[in-house]
Design an enzyme around this catalytic site. Structure first.
Site, PDB file in Angstrom:
ATOM      1  N   HIS A  92     -38.893   9.081  27.433  1.00 54.21           N
ATOM      2  CA  HIS A  92     -38.061   8.048  26.810  1.00 54.21           C
ATOM      3  C   HIS A  92     -38.386   6.668  27.389  1.00 54.21           C
ATOM      4  O   HIS A  92     -38.560   5.703  26.652  1.00 54.21           O
ATOM      5  CB  HIS A  92     -36.566   8.355  27.030  1.00 54.21           C
TER       6      HIS A  92
ATOM      7  N   ARG B  55       0.856  -1.185   0.000  1.00 52.29           N
ATOM      8  CA  ARG B  55       0.000   0.000   0.000  1.00 52.29           C
ATOM      9  C   ARG B  55       0.891   1.233   0.000  1.00 52.29           C
ATOM     10  O   ARG B  55       1.877   1.293   0.734  1.00 52.29           O
ATOM     11  CB  ARG B  55      -0.852   0.043   1.263  1.00 52.29           C
TER      12      ARG B  55
ATOM     13  N   HIS C  92      -7.346   6.770   6.685  1.00 52.42           N
ATOM     14  CA  HIS C  92      -6.804   6.863   8.049  1.00 52.42           C
ATOM     15  C   HIS C  92      -7.190   8.234   8.588  1.00 52.42           C
ATOM     16  O   HIS C  92      -6.708   9.249   8.101  1.00 52.42           O
ATOM     17  CB  HIS C  92      -5.282   6.714   7.942  1.00 52.42           C
TER      18      HIS C  92
END
Lengths: 440, 440
Positions: free
Chosen positions: B325, B167, B228
């Site tokens: 909730h 790479r 990245h």
């Protein structure tokens, strides 16, 4: 401003060459809607943050936090509904009486019972919310969109009649039907709300979805757009930034992001994001060096630690370790820092006591110790340090000892030990590691 | 599968109505490039993570972490350069010999000296990196783009000749000149690298920039794209997601995101993001219930706590507190959960012992206690609980006591105290709070 600070070379999106600005066809006209350089903060630490699992704020603590938020420079402070409990109502009134620069809001259900109590507390505005997704319509309030619109109109007109600000927000906006959403927002915009809100209540939204929805809304409403992003899938800060790019104006934040589940957009992380986009706006508007105290105040109140990886104030946010990084940072901090720690009253730190260290970092330490070694000598001592770092974790004392020992070796190769003070100081026969001893 | 688990109604982007999919002009053709449902993970805990301030991994710990990562299902494991230190080289060799399913990579500078050592370690591939921004070219290696291209070609052809993967990545890609970037990537793509990498080394990128750059690169190279992202401005997870949408294939992650400064994309946070987008792919590929152990292993090794607000494994990631909730979650967890805790071996928790509680949550607790109260009665006892919650923080015992006391009151209004066992048990005269006593 310190010498180190002056040396910081600012790099912002507006000056850096980036793919978008490198577009040979010129700026994208849609960017004229961006509020990245013109946003406002609604801090909800005393509302959403009170829904955080560990929160219990006494009246005194609420007042202390409200004052600290005001001092930091947030535009609005949102408080728990006065109908949540009797003390919640009293606290709301008490904070309204503080005379803060920030406007005070309270957050209520879209219901006249709540609205009537809210407008009597002395708040500058009321934030109204109702669930619009099929999930919340079915399992929470059980109402259809017609009922929602009818209630919304009644509540909005009532709050407006009291001469204070009104925001209407849907809940779970990103799982609501788009046409339903546009209908209700168009309706409330026509009545004349100050803001509409969209809420990623479950934390499911992603940046490109956010951009699309905000951009679509911009063509439907003619009021400001406020956004509320939960962080369940780690995208809250990015979603907030993308919403501002699309033309939203206000972002809901909490100190450390505390809220339901793992919370919402943290004020510190958003400051990190925004200062990169527009340093002048952010630094002129918010007292960034107060961020750390603000976070510590709230962390103590809700009994959590600042996360180790917190943006800006995490213990290692400005620590540089690998040799290549340390070398470049020493030459120019902009190489590996998009944020200047001094803007936040923080400092950078070069972590040189480890096996990944490089000779530039060690040379810097040699200089700090006021010792004189050539580059070749620094490289030799760096090899010694890396070798020791392969055996065990190092601390600064270890590195200093290795440097001083080597410096002593090469500078007094034939000298016999000096006996100065020998009567008072006998030879050290303890079991201290050899590396820690400095030869004379 | 528990009853509670069965009740979980999955809601994913592919089934939910959302603005993008509601587009009446049909799906955006550009979405065919998306790898959201076809991504791979390169775990860099043993490379980037070793650059975290607190990291010191012994050989044994590295092997333990590598095995845990492999068991979780990461596609690649990236290791520190073998030239970083002698032990780093030996550890690299040791991990290559483990025979893991994951491919082993090591990460080196774009230099033949490093490449020659790397290819001898037994790795399945080499990740090469060189700084391309003006900052890094000026203050780090001091080379121009021609030199970079020349070195890249030499190193790539050498590694390829050894029959292993290669790479090539630029460093600080988002502050590099776009034309320089496209030139170098086109060159290395022609030579035939397996992957090109782009790196937001300083954490400055935002999602729309990422989308633009990846999409542009897709038209220039014909190999896979790896990304990245550092997390200095809190956008790492969102940037990773947006990169996949644009057609990137591989994301660099670390356990808990540990790395230089405040780190990179955390594997847990990315799993949270990706499972929302494609639950079948994520659940079939990665052993999600092992996430918590993996995080604890690394947290212990680097001596940090799991952040309180960590996605999925934070202590309150599945805790629901506000009354509204809790009510909806009890009816259907999908209302306020985009993630199902059971997918990760976790459980949800309804926090009912506080002043924001509602009568539905208390009713659920009454049922758990196997007591019988009408809805009207539950509402009365809820008021009592909220009143107590205004005075001080509550725990579950407090709430249970209030419920039991009230239940006792209304069920035995005229009964005189039973004297069973009265000889053995005298009346309690201790100073225990009255609320904790259950009347007979």
């Amino acid at each position: 401003m310190t010498a180190e600070n002056k040396a910081f070379q600012k790099v912002t999106e507006s000056t850096a060459t980036n793919p978008i600005q490198g577009n040979p066809y010129g700026p994208n006209p849609s960017d004229f809607l961006s509020n990245v350089a013109n946003f406002q903060l609604i801090d909800s630490t005393l509302r959403e943050g009170e829904q955080f699992a560990n929160s219990y704020f006494s009246t005194e603590k609420k007042i202390e936090i409200a004052k600290a938020l005001d001092d930091f420079g947030v535009d609005y402070i949102e408080l728990t509904s006065p109908v949540a409990s009797e003390q919640s109502r009293k606290d709301c009134e008490a904070i309204c009486k503080l005379g803060l620069k920030a406007k005070i809001l309270t957050h209520i259900r879209c219901h006249m019972d709540d609205a009537k109590v809210a407008v009597e507390t002395g708040v500058d505005g009321v934030d109204v919310v109702i669930g619009t997704s099929k999930f919340l319509r079915q399992y929470s309030h059980g109402k259809d969109m017609n009922y929602i619109a009818k209630s919304a109109i009644e509540v909005i007109e009532f709050v407006k009649s009291k001469g204070i600000e009104i925001r209407f927000s849907s809940e779970d906006s990103f799982r609501s039907d788009l046409v339903d959403l546009l209908n209700i927002y168009k309706t409330v915009s026509k009545i004349g709300v100050n803001r509409i809100g969209i809420a990623d209540t479950v934390g499911c939204a992603n940046p490109r979805q956010v951009y699309e929805l905000v951009r679509t809304l911009k063509s439907v409403v003619n009021c400001d757009i406020e956004c509320h992003f939960h962080n369940d899938t780690g995208c809250a800060i990015a979603n907030a930034y993308t919403a501002l790019e699309a033309g939203a104006k206000l972002i809901d934040v909490c100190v450390l992001g505390i809220g339901e589940r793992n919370g919402i957009v943290p004020i510190g992380g958003l400051m990190a994001r925004m200062i990169v986009a527009d340093p002048d706006y952010v630094k002129s508007k918010y007292k960034l060096p107060k961020l750390r105290d603000l976070e510590n105040l709230v962390a103590d109140a809700v009994e959590v630690n600042i996360p180790f990886n917190n943006p800006i104030t995490g213990f290692c946010a400005f620590t540089h370790k690998a040799g290549i990084h340390a070398k470049a940072i020493l030459a120019n901090p902009s190489t590996y820092e998009i944020l200047d720690p001094h803007d936040f009253g923080m400092k950078r730190y070069i972590h040189f006591a480890n096996r990944l260290t490089g000779w530039n970092a060690i040379k810097s330490r040699v200089d700090q110790l006021n010792l004189s070694l050539t580059d070749a000598e620094v490289k030799i001592v760096t090899t010694k340090i890396k070798k020791m770092g392969d055996i065990r974790p190092l601390n600064i004392d270890d590195v200093d000892s290795i440097i001083k020992e080597y410096h002593g070796e090469i500078n007094t190769p034939t000298l016999v030990p000096k006996m100065t003070k020998s009567d008072e100081e006998p030879l050290d026969l303890s079991d201290e590691p050899a590396a820690k001893k400095v030869k004379l």
